[in-house]
Design a protein around this motif. Structure first.
Motif, PDB file in Angstrom:
ATOM      1  N   LEU A 156       1.216   2.623   8.277  1.00 42.08           N
ATOM      2  CA  LEU A 156       2.317   3.252   7.551  1.00 42.08           C
ATOM      3  C   LEU A 156       1.912   4.500   6.780  1.00 42.08           C
ATOM      4  CD1 LEU A 156       3.753  -0.043   6.006  1.00 42.08           C
ATOM      5  CD2 LEU A 156       4.403   1.028   8.165  1.00 42.08           C
ATOM      6  N   GLY A 157       0.653   4.909   6.847  1.00 37.39           N
ATOM      7  CA  GLY A 157       0.194   6.036   6.047  1.00 37.39           C
ATOM      8  C   GLY A 157      -0.440   5.545   4.757  1.00 37.39           C
ATOM      9  N   ARG A 158      -1.231   6.429   4.130  1.00 36.12           N
ATOM     10  CA  ARG A 158      -1.942   6.036   2.916  1.00 36.12           C
ATOM     11  C   ARG A 158      -0.964   5.552   1.849  1.00 36.12           C
ATOM     12  NH1 ARG A 158      -7.465   6.739   2.398  1.00 36.12           N
ATOM     13  NH2 ARG A 158      -8.289   6.774   4.516  1.00 36.12           N
ATOM     14  N   GLY A 159      -1.355   4.491   1.149  1.00 38.40           N
ATOM     15  CA  GLY A 159      -0.470   3.892   0.158  1.00 38.40           C
ATOM     16  C   GLY A 159       0.580   2.990   0.763  1.00 38.40           C
ATOM     17  N   ARG A 219       7.214   6.621  -1.083  1.00 38.08           N
ATOM     18  CA  ARG A 219       8.092   5.864  -0.174  1.00 38.08           C
ATOM     19  C   ARG A 219       8.435   4.496  -0.739  1.00 38.08           C
ATOM     20  NH1 ARG A 219       5.397   5.669   5.555  1.00 38.08           N
ATOM     21  NH2 ARG A 219       6.986   4.071   5.891  1.00 38.08           N
ATOM     22  N   SER A 220       7.501   3.881  -1.452  1.00 35.26           N
ATOM     23  CA  SER A 220       7.773   2.556  -2.008  1.00 35.26           C
ATOM     24  C   SER A 220       8.846   2.633  -3.081  1.00 35.26           C
ATOM     25  CB  SER A 220       6.485   1.944  -2.582  1.00 35.26           C
ATOM     26  OG  SER A 220       6.058   2.604  -3.759  1.00 35.26           O
ATOM     27  N   VAL A 221       8.824   3.700  -3.878  1.00 34.54           N
ATOM     28  CA  VAL A 221       9.840   3.854  -4.929  1.00 34.54           C
ATOM     29  C   VAL A 221      11.202   4.159  -4.308  1.00 34.54           C
ATOM     30  CG1 VAL A 221      10.455   5.029  -7.069  1.00 34.54           C
ATOM     31  CG2 VAL A 221       8.046   4.705  -6.493  1.00 34.54           C
ATOM     32  N   ASP A 270       1.924  -0.524  -0.755  1.00 28.95           N
ATOM     33  CA  ASP A 270       3.000  -0.529  -1.756  1.00 28.95           C
ATOM     34  C   ASP A 270       4.355  -0.655  -1.067  1.00 28.95           C
ATOM     35  OD1 ASP A 270       1.228  -0.222  -3.822  1.00 28.95           O
ATOM     36  OD2 ASP A 270       1.737   1.850  -4.276  1.00 28.95           O
ATOM     37  N   THR A 271       4.534   0.150  -0.007  1.00 30.10           N
ATOM     38  CA  THR A 271       5.804   0.140   0.720  1.00 30.10           C
ATOM     39  C   THR A 271       6.012  -1.206   1.406  1.00 30.10           C
ATOM     40  OG1 THR A 271       5.440   2.495   1.118  1.00 30.10           O
ATOM     41  CG2 THR A 271       7.200   1.456   2.352  1.00 30.10           C
TER      42      THR A 271
END
Length: 418
Positions: free
Chosen positions: A149-152, A215-217, A155-156
C-alpha cells in the motif's frame, strides 16, 4: 463483544522485548472485554532491508516480485505477535493479507483497498478466538498477487479494518504519546492535544506532520473512525494519547490548533509565459503526467510584460517537493520543445521551507492571516508564496528561518495554553 483495532508501528515491534510489551497492551484490552484486531508493521528497519535486497538483485525489478519481498516483514511480526499472545493464554492467530482477504487494486507498491470481507475473521471470533493479528501494509490483487500500500500503509490498514468491522475505536501505537501543537524538538512549549478534528489532522499530515499517514486520516474521516494516537512505551488508559475525531465531539476549538512545517520544498517560476486561456492547463498537465506533486500556485504579471513580447505575458510560480525538481524541469523543457508552452526561463529555488498554521476555528475568526504575517514580519522573515484554505494558511520562506518561524507562530497563537 465490542471490537477494538490496535496498530503497532515498526519501533513498537522492533525486537522480541517490544513485541512482548505490545502483547501486554493487547492483553489488557482483552481483559476489558474486547475482541481485538491487531495490525502490525514490520520490525523497525526490516522493510528498508528488504528493499535493499530487491534493488541489489534487480535494478529494473518486477513490481509484483518487489511487493512479494517487501511485504514479508509484516508476516514475520504477525506470526511472532500471535505466538507471544498464545504464550499469555490468549486465543490468537495470525493473518496474512491474502488469507483475510484484503482485496486491493493491482497498483503494486501503491495499491488501494477494494473491500475487506469479514466472514473469515468473524468465524474465528465465533469459535472463541479473542485476537486476530493481521499483517499490515499488504493486500491481494484481483490477479491473485500480493500487493503493498505504500510507506505508512499499516496505518491505512488499521483504519480500513476499523471501518469494515465497525470497531469502537482504532488505536495507533507509536513512539510518541500523541499529537502535539507542533514538533517538540523545535518548539519546547509544544503541547499535547487531547482531541483534534479529522480535518485538522488531515491538513497537518499533508503539510509535514509525520505522526499519521495522510491516507489513513482521509479514510478515518470518510468512515467516521475514531482514531487514538498513543505511546507504546508508556502505561496507558482510556484517557491517554490524542483522539482524532469528528468536529462535533470537540466542544470549543482554538483558532489555530497546530503549526506544521516541511523542509523539503522547492519554488519554481516560469518567467514570461503567454497570458492566455488554457495556459495553466498547458503547464500543469505535463507536470501531472510526469508525476510531479504541485502544491502552492501563484500567477503574477511579469516584469517583462509588453516588453519584447507581442502580447501580454505572466510569471507562474509553484512549489514542488525538492526531490521532484529535476523531473519538473524535464517536463517543462519537453513541453516547450513540443510547443505546448512557451516561456523565457525556469528559475528553481531549492532552499525554501513551507510553514503552515491549521485550525477549524479559522472558519469563524477574522484576522488570522494578519496575525500570522505580523508575527513573521516581527522576526524579519520574508514571505515568498502564500496559499490558503478554509482551515489553513501556508507560506514559503527561506529554509534558514524555518525553526524561527515555527517558534514565532506557536507563540503568536498561544498554542502552549489549553
Amino acid at each position: 463483544m465490542p471490537l477494538l483495532v490496535m496498530k503497532f508501528g515498526g519501533t513498537s515491534v522492533a525486537d522480541l522485548a517490544r513485541i512482548e510489551n505490545a502483547a501486554k497492551k493487547v492483553q489488557a484490552e482483552v481483559a476489558r472485554g474486547y475482541d481485538v484486531i491487531v495490525i502490525v508493521s514490520a520490525m523497525s528497519g526490516e522493510t528498508n532491508r528488504m528493499v535493499g535486497y530487491v534493488e541489489g538483485t534487480s535494478k529494473l525489478y518486477d513490481a509484483r516480485e518487489y511487493d512479494a519481498v517487501v511485504s514479508s516483514g509484516e508476516n514475520v511480526t504477525a506470526g511472532l505477535m500471535a505466538l507471544r499472545l498464545q504464550e499469555m493464554d490468549i486465543p490468537a492467530r495470525s493473518w496474512q493479507g491474502w488469507q483475510v482477504p484484503i482485496n486491493t487494486t493491482s497498483a503494486h507498491g501503491s495499491a488501494r483497498f477494494i473491500d475487506i470481507p469479514r466472514a473469515n475473521i468473524d468465524a474465528k471470533f465465533a469459535e472463541g478466538f479473542k485476537v486476530a493479528v493481521v499483517a499490515g501494509f499488504q493486500g491481494l490483487s484481483p490477479e491473485g498477487r500480493i500487493t503493498t500500500l505504500g510507506r505508512g500503509g499499516s496505518d491505512t490498514t488499521a483504519v480500513a479494518f476499523a471501518a469494515a468491522f465497525g470497531a469502537e475505536r482504532c488505536d495507533i501505537y507509536t513512539d510518541v504519546d500523541g499529537i502535539y501543537t507542533t514538533d517538540p524538538r523545535i518548539a519546547s512549549k509544544a503541547r499535547k492535544l487531547d482531541k483534534i478534528a479529522f480535518e485538522e489532522m488531515l491538513e497537518l499530515a499533508s503539510l509535514g506532520a509525520k505522526v499519521l499517514q495522510t491516507r489513513s486520516v482521509e479514510l478515518a474521516m470518510r468512515y467516521k473512525v475514531r482514531l487514538r494516537v498513543l505511546s507504546s512505551f508508556e502505561d496507558t488508559d482510556e484517557n491517554s494519547g490524542t483522539l482524532v475525531c469528528d468536529e462535533d465531539e470537540i466542544m470549543e476549538s482554538k483558532v489555530v490548533s497546530g503549526v506544521a512545517y516541511s523542509r523539503d520544498e522547492a519554488k519554481m517560476t516560469l518567467v514570461t509565459v503567454e497570458d492566455r486561456p488554457g495556459v495553466a492547463s498547458a503547464i500543469f498537465g505535463p507536470l501531472a503526467d510526469a508525476g510531479v506533486n504541485v502544491d502552492m500556485i501563484v500567477q503574477n504579471i511579469s516584469e517583462k510584460n509588453y516588453g519584447t513580447h507581442s502580447g501580454a505575458v505572466t510569471d507562474m510560480t509553484f512549489s514542488v517537493p525538492v526531490n521532484q525538481v529535476a523531473r519538473a524541469q524535464k517536463a517543462m523543457e519537453e513541453a516547450r520543445a513540443a510547443g505546448i508552452i512557451m516561456y523565457d526561463e525556469l528559475i528553481s529555488d531549492t532552499d525554501v521551507a513551507k510553514v503552515s498554521v491549521v485550525g477549524i476555528g479559522m472558519r469563524s475568526q477574522v484576522g488570522v492571516a494578519a496575525r500570522m504575517f505580523k508575527a513573521l514580519a516581527a522576526e524579519n522573515i520574508n514571505i515568498k508564496v502564500i496559499a490558503t484554505s478554509e482551515i489553513k494558511i501556508s507560506v514559503l520562506i527561506d529554509r534558514r528561518y524555518m525553526e524561527l518561524a515555527v517558534q514565532a507562530l506557536h507563540d503568536c497563537f498561544e498554542l502552549d495554553k489549553a
